[in-house]
Write an enzyme that holds these catalytic residues in place. Structure first.
Site, PDB file in Angstrom:
ATOM      1  N   LYS A  51       0.838  -1.210   0.000  1.00 54.27           N
ATOM      2  CA  LYS A  51       0.000   0.000   0.000  1.00 54.27           C
ATOM      3  C   LYS A  51       0.865   1.249   0.000  1.00 54.27           C
ATOM      4  O   LYS A  51       0.622   2.183  -0.757  1.00 54.27           O
ATOM      5  CB  LYS A  51      -0.918   0.025   1.240  1.00 54.27           C
ATOM      6  CG  LYS A  51      -1.870  -1.145   1.327  1.00 54.27           C
ATOM      7  CD  LYS A  51      -2.780  -1.027   2.528  1.00 54.27           C
ATOM      8  CE  LYS A  51      -2.089  -1.128   3.870  1.00 54.27           C
ATOM      9  NZ  LYS A  51      -1.434  -2.432   4.130  1.00 54.27           N
TER      10      LYS A  51
ATOM     11  N   ARG B  24     -10.300   0.985   7.915  1.00 54.47           N
ATOM     12  CA  ARG B  24      -9.935  -0.399   8.223  1.00 54.47           C
ATOM     13  C   ARG B  24     -11.033  -1.128   8.957  1.00 54.47           C
ATOM     14  O   ARG B  24     -10.873  -2.304   9.261  1.00 54.47           O
ATOM     15  CB  ARG B  24      -8.727  -0.370   9.158  1.00 54.47           C
ATOM     16  CG  ARG B  24      -7.410  -0.516   8.482  1.00 54.47           C
ATOM     17  CD  ARG B  24      -6.400  -0.238   9.558  1.00 54.47           C
ATOM     18  NE  ARG B  24      -5.279  -1.107   9.488  1.00 54.47           N
ATOM     19  CZ  ARG B  24      -4.125  -0.763   8.906  1.00 54.47           C
ATOM     20  NH1 ARG B  24      -3.986   0.381   8.294  1.00 54.47           N
ATOM     21  NH2 ARG B  24      -3.121  -1.594   8.948  1.00 54.47           N
TER      22      ARG B  24
ATOM     23  N   ARG C  15      11.609  -5.569   5.363  1.00 56.08           N
ATOM     24  CA  ARG C  15      11.374  -4.141   5.110  1.00 56.08           C
ATOM     25  C   ARG C  15      12.302  -3.261   5.956  1.00 56.08           C
ATOM     26  O   ARG C  15      12.525  -3.511   7.139  1.00 56.08           O
ATOM     27  CB  ARG C  15       9.924  -3.787   5.453  1.00 56.08           C
ATOM     28  CG  ARG C  15       9.710  -2.278   5.423  1.00 56.08           C
ATOM     29  CD  ARG C  15       8.283  -1.863   5.455  1.00 56.08           C
ATOM     30  NE  ARG C  15       7.529  -2.473   6.521  1.00 56.08           N
ATOM     31  CZ  ARG C  15       6.210  -2.484   6.568  1.00 56.08           C
ATOM     32  NH1 ARG C  15       5.509  -1.936   5.596  1.00 56.08           N
ATOM     33  NH2 ARG C  15       5.575  -3.045   7.568  1.00 56.08           N
TER      34      ARG C  15
ATOM     35  N   ARG D 232      10.656  -1.677  11.400  1.00 53.71           N
ATOM     36  CA  ARG D 232       9.484  -1.281  12.173  1.00 53.71           C
ATOM     37  C   ARG D 232       9.265  -2.202  13.363  1.00 53.71           C
ATOM     38  O   ARG D 232       9.460  -3.397  13.274  1.00 53.71           O
ATOM     39  CB  ARG D 232       8.241  -1.297  11.272  1.00 53.71           C
ATOM     40  CG  ARG D 232       7.838   0.090  10.840  1.00 53.71           C
ATOM     41  CD  ARG D 232       6.806   0.100   9.780  1.00 53.71           C
ATOM     42  NE  ARG D 232       5.579  -0.601  10.116  1.00 53.71           N
ATOM     43  CZ  ARG D 232       4.486  -0.582   9.347  1.00 53.71           C
ATOM     44  NH1 ARG D 232       4.504   0.102   8.213  1.00 53.71           N
ATOM     45  NH2 ARG D 232       3.418  -1.235   9.684  1.00 53.71           N
TER      46      ARG D 232
ATOM     47  N   ARG E   5      -1.462  -9.038  13.117  1.00 53.90           N
ATOM     48  CA  ARG E   5      -1.936  -8.026  12.147  1.00 53.90           C
ATOM     49  C   ARG E   5      -2.734  -8.699  11.025  1.00 53.90           C
ATOM     50  O   ARG E   5      -3.740  -8.163  10.556  1.00 53.90           O
ATOM     51  CB  ARG E   5      -0.750  -7.245  11.572  1.00 53.90           C
ATOM     52  CG  ARG E   5      -0.206  -6.205  12.559  1.00 53.90           C
ATOM     53  CD  ARG E   5       1.208  -5.790  12.253  1.00 53.90           C
ATOM     54  NE  ARG E   5       1.365  -5.108  10.994  1.00 53.90           N
ATOM     55  CZ  ARG E   5       2.532  -5.018  10.322  1.00 53.90           C
ATOM     56  NH1 ARG E   5       3.629  -5.584  10.816  1.00 53.90           N
ATOM     57  NH2 ARG E   5       2.595  -4.369   9.192  1.00 53.90           N
TER      58      ARG E   5
HETATM   59  P1  AP5 Z   1       4.789  -1.698   1.938  1.00 54.97           P
HETATM   60  O1  AP5 Z   1       4.566  -0.845   0.752  1.00 54.97           O
HETATM   61  O2  AP5 Z   1       5.417  -1.108   3.156  1.00 54.97           O
HETATM   62  O3  AP5 Z   1       3.441  -2.467   2.344  1.00 54.97           O
HETATM   63  P2  AP5 Z   1       2.169  -1.913   3.158  1.00 54.97           P
HETATM   64  O4  AP5 Z   1       0.981  -2.563   2.571  1.00 54.97           O
HETATM   65  O5  AP5 Z   1       2.210  -0.433   3.234  1.00 54.97           O
HETATM   66  O6  AP5 Z   1       2.458  -2.593   4.551  1.00 54.97           O
HETATM   67  P3  AP5 Z   1       2.220  -2.020   6.020  1.00 54.97           P
HETATM   68  O7  AP5 Z   1       2.964  -2.934   6.951  1.00 54.97           O
HETATM   69  O8  AP5 Z   1       2.546  -0.561   6.097  1.00 54.97           O
HETATM   70  O9  AP5 Z   1       0.697  -2.248   6.187  1.00 54.97           O
HETATM   71  P4  AP5 Z   1      -0.092  -2.270   7.499  1.00 54.97           P
HETATM   72  O10 AP5 Z   1      -1.471  -2.170   6.994  1.00 54.97           O
HETATM   73  O11 AP5 Z   1       0.197  -3.442   8.367  1.00 54.97           O
HETATM   74  O12 AP5 Z   1       0.518  -1.052   8.319  1.00 54.97           O
HETATM   75  P5  AP5 Z   1       0.048   0.450   8.616  1.00 54.97           P
HETATM   76  O13 AP5 Z   1       1.253   1.283   8.673  1.00 54.97           O
HETATM   77  O14 AP5 Z   1      -1.049   0.852   7.708  1.00 54.97           O
HETATM   78  O15 AP5 Z   1       5.691  -2.951   1.447  1.00 54.97           O
HETATM   79  C1  AP5 Z   1       6.191  -3.888   2.405  1.00 54.97           C
HETATM   80  C2  AP5 Z   1       7.645  -4.297   2.024  1.00 54.97           C
HETATM   81  O16 AP5 Z   1       7.619  -5.004   0.787  1.00 54.97           O
HETATM   82  C3  AP5 Z   1       8.618  -3.109   1.810  1.00 54.97           C
HETATM   83  O17 AP5 Z   1       9.885  -3.488   2.245  1.00 54.97           O
HETATM   84  C4  AP5 Z   1       8.628  -2.915   0.285  1.00 54.97           C
HETATM   85  O18 AP5 Z   1       9.874  -2.376  -0.159  1.00 54.97           O
HETATM   86  C5  AP5 Z   1       8.434  -4.363  -0.197  1.00 54.97           C
HETATM   87  N1  AP5 Z   1       7.701  -4.446  -1.458  1.00 54.97           N
HETATM   88  C6  AP5 Z   1       6.624  -3.704  -1.847  1.00 54.97           C
HETATM   89  N2  AP5 Z   1       6.186  -4.101  -3.061  1.00 54.97           N
HETATM   90  C7  AP5 Z   1       6.994  -5.127  -3.430  1.00 54.97           C
HETATM   91  C8  AP5 Z   1       7.041  -5.973  -4.572  1.00 54.97           C
HETATM   92  N3  AP5 Z   1       6.171  -5.827  -5.591  1.00 54.97           N
HETATM   93  N4  AP5 Z   1       7.984  -6.933  -4.618  1.00 54.97           N
HETATM   94  C9  AP5 Z   1       8.873  -7.094  -3.599  1.00 54.97           C
HETATM   95  N5  AP5 Z   1       8.888  -6.314  -2.495  1.00 54.97           N
HETATM   96  C10 AP5 Z   1       7.947  -5.350  -2.401  1.00 54.97           C
HETATM   97  O19 AP5 Z   1      -0.568   0.300  10.067  1.00 54.97           O
HETATM   98  C11 AP5 Z   1       0.250  -0.015  11.169  1.00 54.97           C
HETATM   99  C12 AP5 Z   1      -0.566  -0.023  12.442  1.00 54.97           C
HETATM  100  O20 AP5 Z   1      -1.115   1.290  12.672  1.00 54.97           O
HETATM  101  C13 AP5 Z   1      -1.795  -0.950  12.460  1.00 54.97           C
HETATM  102  O21 AP5 Z   1      -1.432  -2.273  12.816  1.00 54.97           O
HETATM  103  C14 AP5 Z   1      -2.680  -0.256  13.490  1.00 54.97           C
HETATM  104  O22 AP5 Z   1      -2.260  -0.542  14.794  1.00 54.97           O
HETATM  105  C15 AP5 Z   1      -2.433   1.216  13.224  1.00 54.97           C
HETATM  106  N6  AP5 Z   1      -3.393   1.778  12.248  1.00 54.97           N
HETATM  107  C16 AP5 Z   1      -3.091   2.319  11.026  1.00 54.97           C
HETATM  108  N7  AP5 Z   1      -4.205   2.711  10.393  1.00 54.97           N
HETATM  109  C17 AP5 Z   1      -5.243   2.402  11.208  1.00 54.97           C
HETATM  110  C18 AP5 Z   1      -6.671   2.543  11.108  1.00 54.97           C
HETATM  111  N8  AP5 Z   1      -7.233   3.077  10.021  1.00 54.97           N
HETATM  112  N9  AP5 Z   1      -7.424   2.101  12.137  1.00 54.97           N
HETATM  113  C19 AP5 Z   1      -6.878   1.578  13.261  1.00 54.97           C
HETATM  114  N10 AP5 Z   1      -5.546   1.406  13.420  1.00 54.97           N
HETATM  115  C20 AP5 Z   1      -4.734   1.822  12.410  1.00 54.97           C
HETATM  116 MG    MG Z   2       2.295   1.017   4.804  1.00 55.80          MG
END
Ligand code: AP5
Ligand code: MG
Length: 226
Positions: free
Chosen positions: A13, A88, A127, A160, A171
């Site tokens: 994402k 979410r 990552r 992270r 998660r």
């Molecule tokens: P990356 O692009 O970082 O993936 P991502 O989908 O953004 O993963 P996240 O871990 O950020 O998602 P998440 O939903 O768990 O976390 P968030 O920060 O939203 O890619 C991942 C890795 O793969 C990177 O190293 C990248 O380089 C690599 N990669 C990408 N594409 C690739 C490809 N095609 N091939 C190979 N490698 C690739 O949320 C974190 C926490 O915040 C949640 O757990 C929750 O506690 C809180 N939170 C956030 N939003 C909310 C909400 N709306 N409501 C409640 N709690 C929330």
């Molecule tokens: Mg992310």
């Protein structure tokens, strides 16, 4: 254009969201990034969020809805916005709809990235993120030129807190239980564009553009693009 990008942890994402936001000249709003920054700064928001994030649970709805409301009020979106990691829960989706309705806005596409768990675990474990500019790398798939150092700004890369195997698993569970229904909610409105999230970053980006542009052409011409 107003977009939502949705998908399990590690589905890309953040990576794809950045590319889309640059291409479409819209603002990327990542609730995860905003919350992590708040935790780093030790602000009141960060204190509220930290324990849930460390467990891999969601932060309470009212906290993240408040964050989005604040961003929408600031108003600097250029040609629109891309929401990364929000909504979410179905309650967040309803709150978003109310916020947009009040402004006469709507969501154009919900980009749903689909990918298997094993690949997600590989991605999350490798990552690395720049502590200064937020650029993202992967130890194997997308390494920086110099180990531990950001190519773009020279900042240090970190892993992270929630990218530990046990937290990653909770998660995933939270995603299936609470975010799965959000995809159903938008599917019932005809907004979901499912994207195969496996393959090189540029290929996935092109798939997203094709689906979005196809829909735009369809909307303009009133007939399906052949
Ligand atoms: P990356 O692009 O970082 O993936 P991502 O989908 O953004 O993963 P996240 O871990 O950020 O998602 P998440 O939903 O768990 O976390 P968030 O920060 O939203 O890619 C991942 C890795 O793969 C990177 O190293 C990248 O380089 C690599 N990669 C990408 N594409 C690739 C490809 N095609 N091939 C190979 N490698 C690739 O949320 C974190 C926490 O915040 C949640 O757990 C929750 O506690 C809180 N939170 C956030 N939003 C909310 C909400 N709306 N409501 C409640 N709690 C929330
Ligand atoms: Mg992310």
């Amino acid at each position: 254009m107003n977009l939502i990008i949705i998908g399990p942890p590690g589905s890309g994402k953040g990576t794809q969201g950045k590319l889309i936001a640059e291409r479409c000249r819209i603002l990327q709003i990542s609730t995860g990034d905003i919350l992590r920054e708040a935790v780093r700064n030790g602000s009141a928001l960060g204190l509220k969020a930290k324990a849930s994030m460390d467990r891999g649970d969601l932060v309470p709805d009212e906290v993240v809805i408040g964050i989005i409301e604040e961003w929408l009020m600031q108003g600097n979106y250029g040609k629109g916005f891309l929401l990364d990691g929000f909504p979410r829960t179905v309650a967040q989706a309803h709150a978003l709809e109310r916020m947009l309705d009040r402004r006469g806005w709507a969501i154009d596409h919900v980009i749903s990235i689909e990918i298997e768990r094993e690949e997600l675990i590989r991605r999350l474990m490798g990552r690395r993120t720049c502590g200064r500019c937020g650029a993202m790398y992967h130890a194997l798939f997308n390494p920086p030129k110099k180990d531990g150092i950001c190519d773009q700004c020279g900042g240090s890369l970190y892993q992270r807190e929630d990218d530990k195997e046990e937290t990653i698993r909770s998660r995933f569970d939270v995603y299936s239980q609470q975010t799965g229904p959000v995809i159903q909610y938008y599917a019932s409105k005809g907004l979901v564009r499912a994207i195969n999230g496996v393959g090189p970053i540029d290929d996935i980006f092109n798939r997203i553009l094709e689906v979005m542009e196809g829909r735009e052409a369809y909307a303009k011409r009133g007939s399906h693009p052949s």
